[in-house]
Design a protein around this motif. Structure first.
Motif, PDB file in Angstrom:
ATOM      1  N   ARG A  50      74.443 -17.868  41.580  1.00  0.00           N
ATOM      2  CA  ARG A  50      74.011 -16.781  40.681  1.00  0.00           C
ATOM      3  C   ARG A  50      73.733 -17.325  39.276  1.00  0.00           C
ATOM      4  O   ARG A  50      72.781 -16.917  38.624  1.00  0.00           O
ATOM      5  N   GLY A  51      74.561 -18.261  38.842  1.00  0.00           N
ATOM      6  CA  GLY A  51      74.379 -18.863  37.519  1.00  0.00           C
ATOM      7  C   GLY A  51      73.069 -19.620  37.425  1.00  0.00           C
ATOM      8  O   GLY A  51      72.327 -19.496  36.447  1.00  0.00           O
ATOM      9  N   PHE A  52      72.758 -20.366  38.475  1.00  0.00           N
ATOM     10  CA  PHE A  52      71.520 -21.146  38.469  1.00  0.00           C
ATOM     11  C   PHE A  52      70.301 -20.219  38.493  1.00  0.00           C
ATOM     12  O   PHE A  52      69.288 -20.492  37.848  1.00  0.00           O
ATOM     13  N   MET A  53      70.401 -19.109  39.230  1.00  0.00           N
ATOM     14  CA  MET A  53      69.311 -18.121  39.238  1.00  0.00           C
ATOM     15  C   MET A  53      69.118 -17.527  37.854  1.00  0.00           C
ATOM     16  O   MET A  53      67.987 -17.381  37.384  1.00  0.00           O
ATOM     17  N   ALA A  54      70.250 -17.187  37.214  1.00  0.00           N
ATOM     18  CA  ALA A  54      70.181 -16.575  35.882  1.00  0.00           C
ATOM     19  C   ALA A  54      69.550 -17.529  34.869  1.00  0.00           C
ATOM     20  O   ALA A  54      68.887 -17.111  33.923  1.00  0.00           O
ATOM     21  N   GLU A  55      69.728 -18.837  35.099  1.00  0.00           N
ATOM     22  CA  GLU A  55      69.110 -19.841  34.213  1.00  0.00           C
ATOM     23  C   GLU A  55      67.625 -20.024  34.509  1.00  0.00           C
ATOM     24  O   GLU A  55      66.956 -20.832  33.863  1.00  0.00           O
ATOM     25  N   GLY A  56      67.126 -19.335  35.523  1.00  0.00           N
ATOM     26  CA  GLY A  56      65.702 -19.435  35.846  1.00  0.00           C
ATOM     27  C   GLY A  56      65.389 -20.353  37.010  1.00  0.00           C
ATOM     28  O   GLY A  56      64.222 -20.671  37.256  1.00  0.00           O
ATOM     29  N   GLY A  57      66.426 -20.820  37.743  1.00  0.00           N
ATOM     30  CA  GLY A  57      66.192 -21.670  38.909  1.00  0.00           C
ATOM     31  C   GLY A  57      65.299 -20.985  39.923  1.00  0.00           C
ATOM     32  O   GLY A  57      65.292 -19.757  40.022  1.00  0.00           O
ATOM     33  N   LYS A  58      64.505 -21.782  40.638  1.00  0.00           N
ATOM     34  CA  LYS A  58      63.553 -21.226  41.622  1.00  0.00           C
ATOM     35  C   LYS A  58      64.057 -21.374  43.052  1.00  0.00           C
ATOM     36  O   LYS A  58      63.558 -20.713  43.965  1.00  0.00           O
TER      37      LYS A  58
END
Ligand code: NDP
Length: 274
Positions: A50-58
Protein backbone atom coordinates in the motif's frame (compact mmCIF):
# COMPACT_ATOMS: atom_id res chain seq x y z
CA UNK A 1 8.47 14.37 -15.32
CA UNK A 2 8.45 11.35 -13.06
CA UNK A 3 9.68 7.93 -14.19
CA UNK A 4 7.34 4.97 -13.64
CA UNK A 5 8.43 2.98 -10.59
CA UNK A 6 8.43 -0.75 -9.85
CA UNK A 7 10.02 -2.87 -7.15
CA UNK A 8 10.44 -6.40 -5.83
CA UNK A 9 9.26 -7.23 -2.31
CA UNK A 10 10.91 -10.05 -0.38
CA UNK A 11 12.52 -10.96 2.94
CA UNK A 12 15.45 -11.35 2.56
CA UNK A 13 15.88 -9.29 -0.61
CA UNK A 14 19.52 -8.09 -0.68
CA UNK A 15 20.65 -10.72 -3.21
CA UNK A 16 17.77 -10.25 -5.68
CA UNK A 17 18.89 -9.98 -9.31
CA UNK A 18 15.55 -8.52 -10.43
CA UNK A 19 16.67 -4.85 -10.39
CA UNK A 20 19.61 -5.68 -12.72
CA UNK A 21 17.36 -7.71 -15.04
CA UNK A 22 14.69 -5.01 -15.30
CA UNK A 23 17.28 -2.24 -15.75
CA UNK A 24 18.71 -4.23 -18.68
CA UNK A 25 15.21 -4.73 -20.15
CA UNK A 26 14.44 -1.00 -19.81
CA UNK A 27 17.68 -0.06 -21.58
CA UNK A 28 17.08 -2.59 -24.34
CA UNK A 29 13.48 -1.49 -25.03
CA UNK A 30 14.09 2.23 -24.50
CA UNK A 31 11.53 2.36 -21.68
CA UNK A 32 11.91 4.95 -18.92
CA UNK A 33 11.43 3.26 -15.55
CA UNK A 34 12.96 2.71 -12.13
CA UNK A 35 13.03 -0.73 -10.45
CA UNK A 36 14.29 -1.18 -6.90
CA UNK A 37 14.35 -3.88 -4.25
CA UNK A 38 12.37 -3.44 -1.05
CA UNK A 39 12.69 -5.41 2.16
CA UNK A 40 9.16 -5.93 3.50
CA UNK A 41 8.81 -6.80 7.21
CA UNK A 42 7.58 -10.39 7.71
CA UNK A 43 4.37 -9.05 9.29
CA UNK A 44 4.13 -5.96 7.10
CA UNK A 45 3.71 -7.03 3.48
CA UNK A 46 0.28 -5.36 2.95
CA UNK A 47 1.50 -2.09 4.45
CA UNK A 48 4.59 -2.19 2.25
CA UNK A 49 2.52 -2.73 -0.91
CA UNK A 50 0.00 0.00 0.00
CA UNK A 51 2.88 2.35 0.80
CA UNK A 52 4.54 1.76 -2.55
CA UNK A 53 1.21 2.39 -4.34
CA UNK A 54 0.72 5.61 -2.40
CA UNK A 55 4.20 6.71 -3.54
CA UNK A 56 3.04 6.27 -7.13
CA UNK A 57 4.40 2.77 -7.82
CA UNK A 58 2.99 1.11 -10.95
CA UNK A 59 3.62 -2.53 -10.07
CA UNK A 60 5.78 -4.97 -8.14
CA UNK A 61 7.28 -8.41 -8.15
CA UNK A 62 6.87 -10.58 -5.08
CA UNK A 63 9.29 -13.23 -3.89
CA UNK A 64 9.87 -15.48 -0.87
CA UNK A 65 8.01 -15.55 1.53
CA UNK A 66 5.17 -13.34 0.27
CA UNK A 67 3.85 -15.11 -2.85
CA UNK A 68 0.80 -16.55 -1.05
CA UNK A 69 -0.03 -13.33 0.83
CA UNK A 70 0.19 -11.47 -2.48
CA UNK A 71 -2.94 -13.36 -3.65
CA UNK A 72 -4.87 -11.60 -0.89
CA UNK A 73 -3.56 -8.09 -1.52
CA UNK A 74 -4.83 -8.31 -5.12
CA UNK A 75 -8.43 -7.40 -6.04
CA UNK A 76 -8.38 -9.78 -9.02
CA UNK A 77 -6.20 -12.73 -10.05
CA UNK A 78 -5.30 -13.85 -13.56
CA UNK A 79 -6.10 -17.45 -14.48
CA UNK A 80 -2.47 -18.49 -14.21
CA UNK A 81 -2.19 -16.92 -10.73
CA UNK A 82 -5.36 -18.77 -9.63
CA UNK A 83 -3.96 -22.03 -11.00
CA UNK A 84 -0.61 -21.45 -9.27
CA UNK A 85 -2.26 -20.37 -6.02
CA UNK A 86 0.50 -17.79 -5.78
CA UNK A 87 1.33 -14.32 -7.13
CA UNK A 88 4.77 -13.11 -8.21
CA UNK A 89 3.64 -10.04 -10.15
CA UNK A 90 1.35 -7.22 -9.01
CA UNK A 91 -0.01 -4.69 -11.49
CA UNK A 92 -1.46 -1.51 -10.03
CA UNK A 93 -4.23 -0.44 -12.42
CA UNK A 94 -7.16 1.98 -12.42
CA UNK A 95 -9.34 -1.05 -11.60
CA UNK A 96 -7.23 -2.00 -8.59
CA UNK A 97 -4.40 -4.44 -7.95
CA UNK A 98 -4.21 -7.34 -10.42
CA UNK A 99 -2.28 -10.40 -9.17
CA UNK A 100 -0.46 -12.44 -11.81
CA UNK A 101 2.05 -15.28 -11.86
CA UNK A 102 4.76 -15.36 -14.53
CA UNK A 103 6.97 -18.13 -13.07
CA UNK A 104 5.38 -20.97 -15.05
CA UNK A 105 5.28 -19.05 -18.31
CA UNK A 106 8.93 -18.16 -17.66
CA UNK A 107 9.93 -21.79 -17.25
CA UNK A 108 8.08 -22.80 -20.42
CA UNK A 109 9.62 -19.91 -22.39
CA UNK A 110 13.07 -20.96 -21.19
CA UNK A 111 12.50 -24.57 -22.29
CA UNK A 112 10.92 -23.69 -25.64
CA UNK A 113 12.80 -20.52 -26.66
CA UNK A 114 16.16 -20.63 -24.86
CA UNK A 115 16.72 -24.40 -24.86
CA UNK A 116 14.91 -24.90 -28.20
CA UNK A 117 12.96 -27.87 -26.85
CA UNK A 118 9.31 -28.37 -27.83
CA UNK A 119 6.93 -29.62 -25.10
CA UNK A 120 4.11 -30.70 -27.45
CA UNK A 121 3.85 -34.49 -27.68
CA UNK A 122 6.71 -35.02 -25.18
CA UNK A 123 6.97 -37.01 -21.96
CA UNK A 124 7.53 -34.58 -19.08
CA UNK A 125 8.56 -35.51 -15.54
CA UNK A 126 8.03 -32.86 -12.85
CA UNK A 127 9.84 -33.50 -9.56
CA UNK A 128 8.26 -31.76 -6.55
CA UNK A 129 4.75 -30.59 -5.72
CA UNK A 130 5.40 -27.38 -3.77
CA UNK A 131 4.75 -23.79 -4.84
CA UNK A 132 7.18 -23.79 -7.76
CA UNK A 133 5.88 -27.09 -9.16
CA UNK A 134 2.22 -26.05 -8.84
CA UNK A 135 2.92 -22.85 -10.76
CA UNK A 136 4.30 -24.63 -13.82
CA UNK A 137 1.61 -27.30 -14.29
CA UNK A 138 -0.91 -25.14 -16.20
CA UNK A 139 1.68 -23.54 -18.55
CA UNK A 140 3.13 -27.01 -19.32
CA UNK A 141 -0.34 -28.48 -20.04
CA UNK A 142 -1.11 -25.53 -22.34
CA UNK A 143 1.77 -26.81 -24.50
CA UNK A 144 0.09 -30.24 -24.89
CA UNK A 145 2.64 -32.78 -23.59
CA UNK A 146 1.90 -36.48 -24.28
CA UNK A 147 2.40 -37.15 -20.57
CA UNK A 148 3.02 -35.15 -17.40
CA UNK A 149 4.10 -37.24 -14.42
CA UNK A 150 4.34 -35.37 -11.11
CA UNK A 151 6.59 -37.21 -8.64
CA UNK A 152 6.98 -36.07 -5.06
CA UNK A 153 8.41 -37.26 -1.74
CA UNK A 154 4.95 -36.81 -0.20
CA UNK A 155 2.83 -38.59 -2.81
CA UNK A 156 -0.48 -37.18 -1.52
CA UNK A 157 0.64 -33.64 -2.41
CA UNK A 158 1.38 -34.71 -5.99
CA UNK A 159 -1.98 -36.49 -6.15
CA UNK A 160 -3.73 -33.30 -5.05
CA UNK A 161 -2.06 -31.45 -7.95
CA UNK A 162 -3.25 -34.14 -10.36
CA UNK A 163 -6.80 -33.70 -9.02
CA UNK A 164 -6.60 -29.97 -9.56
CA UNK A 165 -5.32 -30.17 -13.13
CA UNK A 166 -6.54 -33.53 -14.50
CA UNK A 167 -9.46 -32.00 -16.39
CA UNK A 168 -7.17 -29.51 -18.17
CA UNK A 169 -4.69 -32.09 -19.45
CA UNK A 170 -7.09 -34.47 -21.11
CA UNK A 171 -7.65 -38.10 -20.20
CA UNK A 172 -4.65 -39.85 -18.69
CA UNK A 173 -2.13 -37.08 -19.44
CA UNK A 174 -1.42 -35.99 -15.83
CA UNK A 175 -0.55 -38.54 -13.15
CA UNK A 176 1.30 -38.75 -9.83
CA UNK A 177 3.67 -41.13 -8.05
CA UNK A 178 6.49 -41.37 -5.53
CA UNK A 179 10.15 -41.07 -6.63
CA UNK A 180 10.79 -44.84 -6.40
CA UNK A 181 7.84 -45.65 -8.69
CA UNK A 182 8.92 -43.55 -11.68
CA UNK A 183 9.12 -45.75 -14.78
CA UNK A 184 10.61 -45.16 -18.23
CA UNK A 185 12.58 -42.45 -19.97
CA UNK A 186 11.45 -38.81 -20.25
CA UNK A 187 12.11 -36.08 -22.82
CA UNK A 188 12.06 -33.31 -20.21
CA UNK A 189 12.80 -33.69 -16.47
CA UNK A 190 12.22 -30.62 -14.27
CA UNK A 191 13.53 -30.49 -10.71
CA UNK A 192 11.10 -28.24 -8.79
CA UNK A 193 12.04 -29.66 -5.38
CA UNK A 194 14.07 -27.58 -2.99
CA UNK A 195 16.47 -30.52 -2.48
CA UNK A 196 19.26 -28.73 -4.40
CA UNK A 197 19.29 -26.01 -1.74
CA UNK A 198 20.74 -28.57 0.68
CA UNK A 199 22.86 -30.28 -2.03
CA UNK A 200 20.51 -33.27 -2.01
CA UNK A 201 19.25 -35.33 -4.91
CA UNK A 202 15.64 -36.52 -5.19
CA UNK A 203 15.99 -40.34 -5.22
CA UNK A 204 14.88 -40.97 -8.82
CA UNK A 205 15.91 -43.83 -11.15
CA UNK A 206 18.81 -42.94 -13.51
CA UNK A 207 16.76 -44.50 -16.32
CA UNK A 208 14.59 -41.36 -16.60
CA UNK A 209 17.51 -39.76 -18.45
CA UNK A 210 18.62 -40.52 -22.00
CA UNK A 211 20.74 -38.73 -24.61
CA UNK A 212 17.70 -36.76 -25.82
CA UNK A 213 16.57 -35.71 -22.33
CA UNK A 214 16.58 -32.09 -21.21
CA UNK A 215 17.13 -31.98 -17.43
CA UNK A 216 16.31 -28.61 -15.85
CA UNK A 217 16.86 -27.62 -12.24
CA UNK A 218 14.89 -24.55 -11.10
CA UNK A 219 17.78 -23.70 -8.83
CA UNK A 220 20.86 -21.87 -10.11
CA UNK A 221 24.33 -20.97 -9.00
CA UNK A 222 27.94 -20.75 -10.10
CA UNK A 223 28.34 -24.55 -10.09
CA UNK A 224 25.98 -27.15 -11.57
CA UNK A 225 23.59 -28.55 -8.91
CA UNK A 226 23.83 -32.19 -7.75
CA UNK A 227 20.73 -32.88 -9.85
CA UNK A 228 22.40 -31.45 -12.96
CA UNK A 229 25.57 -33.47 -12.27
CA UNK A 230 23.54 -36.67 -11.85
CA UNK A 231 21.58 -36.01 -15.07
CA UNK A 232 24.73 -35.18 -17.04
CA UNK A 233 26.43 -38.36 -15.79
CA UNK A 234 23.53 -40.30 -17.35
CA UNK A 235 23.76 -38.54 -20.68
CA UNK A 236 21.17 -35.77 -20.38
CA UNK A 237 21.49 -32.15 -21.52
CA UNK A 238 21.29 -29.92 -18.45
CA UNK A 239 20.06 -26.43 -17.64
CA UNK A 240 19.72 -24.47 -14.41
CA UNK A 241 17.00 -22.03 -13.32
CA UNK A 242 18.70 -18.79 -14.36
CA UNK A 243 16.93 -18.78 -17.73
CA UNK A 244 13.58 -19.25 -15.96
CA UNK A 245 14.41 -16.31 -13.68
CA UNK A 246 15.10 -14.01 -16.64
CA UNK A 247 12.05 -15.24 -18.56
CA UNK A 248 9.63 -14.74 -15.63
CA UNK A 249 10.98 -11.18 -15.40
CA UNK A 250 10.45 -10.67 -19.16
CA UNK A 251 6.83 -11.83 -18.75
CA UNK A 252 6.31 -9.41 -15.86
CA UNK A 253 7.89 -6.58 -17.90
CA UNK A 254 5.43 -7.42 -20.72
CA UNK A 255 2.48 -7.32 -18.29
CA UNK A 256 3.49 -3.86 -17.07
CA UNK A 257 4.89 -2.27 -20.23
CA UNK A 258 3.20 -4.07 -23.12
CA UNK A 259 6.51 -5.04 -24.72
CA UNK A 260 8.39 -8.30 -24.20
CA UNK A 261 12.18 -7.87 -24.07
CA UNK A 262 14.72 -10.27 -25.60
CA UNK A 263 16.26 -12.42 -22.89
CA UNK A 264 19.38 -13.98 -24.47
CA UNK A 265 21.76 -11.05 -23.91
CA UNK A 266 20.48 -10.41 -20.38
CA UNK A 267 20.83 -14.11 -19.50
CA UNK A 268 24.43 -14.14 -20.79
CA UNK A 269 25.19 -11.00 -18.76
CA UNK A 270 23.75 -12.54 -15.54
CA UNK A 271 25.58 -15.81 -16.17
CA UNK A 272 28.89 -13.99 -16.48
CA UNK A 273 28.26 -12.17 -13.18
CA UNK A 274 27.42 -15.31 -11.13
P1 NDP B 1 8.32 -25.54 -1.50
O1 NDP B 1 8.87 -25.49 -0.13
O2 NDP B 1 6.96 -25.03 -1.78
O3 NDP B 1 8.33 -27.08 -2.00
C1 NDP B 1 9.45 -27.87 -1.82
C2 NDP B 1 9.31 -29.15 -2.63
O4 NDP B 1 10.56 -29.84 -2.58
C3 NDP B 1 8.27 -30.13 -2.09
O5 NDP B 1 7.73 -30.84 -3.18
C4 NDP B 1 9.11 -31.03 -1.18
O6 NDP B 1 8.56 -32.32 -1.01
C5 NDP B 1 10.37 -31.12 -1.99
N1 NDP B 1 11.58 -31.43 -1.21
C6 NDP B 1 12.15 -30.68 -0.24
N2 NDP B 1 13.28 -31.24 0.21
C7 NDP B 1 13.43 -32.40 -0.48
C8 NDP B 1 14.41 -33.44 -0.45
N3 NDP B 1 15.45 -33.39 0.36
N4 NDP B 1 14.25 -34.48 -1.32
C9 NDP B 1 13.20 -34.53 -2.15
N5 NDP B 1 12.24 -33.59 -2.20
C10 NDP B 1 12.35 -32.53 -1.38
O7 NDP B 1 9.42 -24.83 -2.40
P2 NDP B 1 9.19 -24.08 -3.79
O8 NDP B 1 8.33 -24.94 -4.62
O9 NDP B 1 8.79 -22.69 -3.56
O10 NDP B 1 10.68 -24.01 -4.41
C11 NDP B 1 11.35 -25.12 -4.99
C12 NDP B 1 12.63 -24.69 -5.69
O11 NDP B 1 12.36 -23.92 -6.86
C13 NDP B 1 13.55 -23.83 -4.83
O12 NDP B 1 14.86 -24.37 -4.94
C14 NDP B 1 13.47 -22.46 -5.46
O13 NDP B 1 14.68 -21.77 -5.30
C15 NDP B 1 13.21 -22.78 -6.92
N6 NDP B 1 12.54 -21.70 -7.68
C16 NDP B 1 13.21 -21.14 -8.76
C17 NDP B 1 12.63 -20.13 -9.51
C18 NDP B 1 13.39 -19.51 -10.67
O14 NDP B 1 12.98 -18.47 -11.19
N7 NDP B 1 14.45 -20.10 -11.13
C19 NDP B 1 11.28 -19.61 -9.19
C20 NDP B 1 10.66 -20.29 -8.07
C21 NDP B 1 11.29 -21.27 -7.35
P3 NDP B 1 7.45 -32.61 0.14
O15 NDP B 1 6.14 -32.21 -0.43
O16 NDP B 1 7.56 -34.09 0.36
O17 NDP B 1 7.85 -31.82 1.35
Amino acid sequence: DQMDRYCVFGNPIAHSKSPDIHAAFAAQTGQQLLYEKRLAPLDGFFTAVRGFMAEGGKGANVTVPFKLEACKVAQALTMRAQAAGAVNTLHFTADGIIGDNTDGAGLVADIVDNAGTAIAGKRVLLLGAGGAARGVVLPILEHCPAKLLIANRTVATAEALVQQFAALGGAGVVSACGFADIEGEFDIVINATSASLSAELPPIPAGVFGPATLALDMMYGKEPTVFMQFAAAHGARTRDGLGMLVQQAAEAFAVWRGVRPDTAAVLAQLRAAL
